[in-house]
Design a protein around this motif. Structure first.
Motif, mmCIF file in Angstrom:
data_model
loop_
_atom_site.group_PDB
_atom_site.id
_atom_site.type_symbol
_atom_site.label_atom_id
_atom_site.label_comp_id
_atom_site.label_asym_id
_atom_site.label_seq_id
_atom_site.Cartn_x
_atom_site.Cartn_y
_atom_site.Cartn_z
ATOM 1 N N ARG A 78 0.825 -1.216 0.000
ATOM 2 C CA ARG A 78 0.000 0.000 0.000
ATOM 3 C C ARG A 78 0.852 1.255 0.000
ATOM 4 N N LYS A 79 1.927 1.276 0.781
ATOM 5 C CA LYS A 79 2.815 2.442 0.798
ATOM 6 C C LYS A 79 3.481 2.646 -0.547
ATOM 7 N N ASN A 80 3.905 1.547 -1.207
ATOM 8 C CA ASN A 80 4.528 1.669 -2.523
ATOM 9 C C ASN A 80 3.544 2.181 -3.563
ATOM 10 N N LYS A 81 2.280 1.755 -3.490
ATOM 11 C CA LYS A 81 1.279 2.241 -4.438
ATOM 12 C C LYS A 81 0.991 3.720 -4.223
ATOM 13 N N ILE A 82 0.927 4.137 -2.973
ATOM 14 C CA ILE A 82 0.678 5.549 -2.691
ATOM 15 C C ILE A 82 1.866 6.389 -3.137
ATOM 16 N N ALA A 83 3.079 5.902 -2.916
ATOM 17 C CA ALA A 83 4.278 6.642 -3.301
ATOM 18 C C ALA A 83 4.398 6.761 -4.821
ATOM 19 N N SER A 84 3.944 5.745 -5.558
ATOM 20 C CA SER A 84 4.038 5.788 -7.011
ATOM 21 C C SER A 84 2.853 6.527 -7.630
ATOM 22 N N GLY A 85 1.847 6.869 -6.850
ATOM 23 C CA GLY A 85 0.688 7.586 -7.367
ATOM 24 C C GLY A 85 -0.381 6.671 -7.921
ATOM 25 N N ASP A 86 -0.229 5.389 -7.759
ATOM 26 C CA ASP A 86 -1.199 4.416 -8.272
ATOM 27 C C ASP A 86 -2.184 4.070 -7.164
ATOM 28 N N ILE A 87 -3.138 4.958 -6.937
ATOM 29 C CA ILE A 87 -4.061 4.779 -5.823
ATOM 30 C C ILE A 87 -5.139 3.767 -6.161
#
Length: 90
Positions: A78-87
């Motif tokens: 979840r943190k990696n998705k938020i950091a990459s902008g892929d919500i």
């Protein structure tokens, strides 16, 4: 005395099951799973299936560790998705 212990084990299993269903935080769910597991092992002992109780007592902590590792991995994803902008997950 046995009836009282059996009632306590059923209460632990019911409290743990409702806690797993209704609580939101993943670590709270792990705690409730441990409570459910304690009631389950107690009920197995009360019905005198001691070999099954021994197996359940050995597997319970292992499954708790697996749940905690899964929670850590899900939070990392979840943190990696938020950091990459892929919500949305696309």
């Amino acid at each position: 005395m046995e009836f009282f212990v059996l009632i306590v084990s059923i209460a632990l299993m019911v409290i743990g099951a409702f806690g797993i269903i209704f609580l939101k935080k993943p670590l709270d769910k792990v705690i409730m799973f441990s409570i459910l597991d304690a009631g389950f092992v107690l009920a197995i002992v009360m019905f005198k299936y001691l070999d099954v109780a021994m197996f359940a007592a050995l597997i319970g902590p292992l499954s708790t560790v697996v749940f905690i590792l899964a929670i850590v991995k899900i939070n990392e994803i979840r943190k990696n998705k938020i950091a990459s902008g892929d919500i949305n997950g696309n």
